[in-house]
Design an enzyme around this catalytic site. Structure first.
Site: not given
Ligand code: ASP
Length: 272
Positions: A58-59, A87, A108, A136
């Protein structure tokens, strides 16, 4: 230039301004939308870099979709194992590199504090899309927006967190924001003792961070929940919310996903 590392990087007023833009984008109705945003080339020539050291559906996709819908372009490194990270390249060098090729970096990472570290060397804004078990913030913005959309306010509500509150970064960011908003929030470790609440925020057990155990919402739990509450989840879900609950009007996790697109469009607009 501003980074978005923690939800505390945004003031209450900034959050409400973002919600105004988000509402405009979602409804396509306000004067602001027709004057400024009804233009699919609004971010023409802008490039977003999606840099993901952990899996995401999703993100990463909603940020990419948001950028495309605003007329910009996206560089995606959705699996750093196919980049120079494999690497042995360090985070700082990767961030500096991507800063030459893009106008904003959505990051991320696996370790708490990585987003802050990245911001220290970055020439372009860093958006924290989850740093280990840290925070987040963009998930929190879409969560708060979903709550406000339902209750028309984010005050005087009771929010109960269920699940992995220790390792769940979405819980960390959201609870931080709720404390600022004067909401009541409860944490429970026992699914059989759900207090009456406006919002139940369920989370997955973060097995990749060493958490163990599992829980599952049953028809008995659901029968105890108030009619006007909402049940939220940042997704992905495992066994905690069975699919039979999806058709219940209180299930709000698909609305969260939808709102994620408009919130992220709103974030990108504010960085223009
Ligand atoms: N998608 C959310 C996160 O990246 C929740 C999860 O992974 O549980 O934190």
């Amino acid at each position: 230039m501003r980074h978005l590392i923690t939800i505390d990087d945004l003031s209450d007023v900034e959050i409400q301004n973002l919600f105004y833009v988000t509402r405009s984008l979602k409804s396509g109705e306000t004067e602001y939308y027709s004057r400024v945003l009804n233009d699919s080339s609004y971010l023409r020539n802008k490039i977003l870099a999606n840099l993901f050291y952990e899996p995401s559906t999703r993100t990463s996709s909603s940020f990419a979709a948001a950028m495309h819908r605003l007329g910009g372009n996206v560089i995606s490194i959705n699996d750093v194992n196919y980049s120079s990270v494999a690497k042995g390249e360090n985070l700082q060098d990767t961030i500096r590199t991507m800063g030459y090729y893009s106008d904003i970096i959505v990051l991320r990472s696996q370790n708490e504090g990585d987003a802050k570290l990245a911001a220290e060397v970055s020439e372009v804004p860093i958006i924290n899309a989850g740093d280990g078990k840290g925070e987040h913030p963009t998930q929190t913005l879409l969560d708060l927006y979903t709550i406000q959309e339902k209750f028309k306010t984010i005050e005087n509500l009771t929010v109960t967190f269920v699940g992995d509150v220790v390792n769940g970064r979405t819980v960390h960011s959201l609870s931080k924001a709720l404390k600022r908003c004067n909401l009541n929030y409860c944490e429970t470790y026992d699914i059989d003792k759900l207090p009456p609440s406006d919002v139940y925020y369920l989370t997955r057990v973060q097995r990749e961070r060493g958490s163990k155990g599992s829980y599952e919402l049953t028809r008995d739990h659901v029968a105890e929940m108030p009619d006007n509450c909402i049940v939220m989840h940042p997704f992905p879900r495992n066994e905690e919310i069975p699919q039979w609950f999806d058709s219940d009007p209180r299930a709000s996790y698909f609305r969260q996903m939808e709102n994620g697109l408009y919130i992220r469009m709103g974030i990108l607009v504010s960085y223009k």
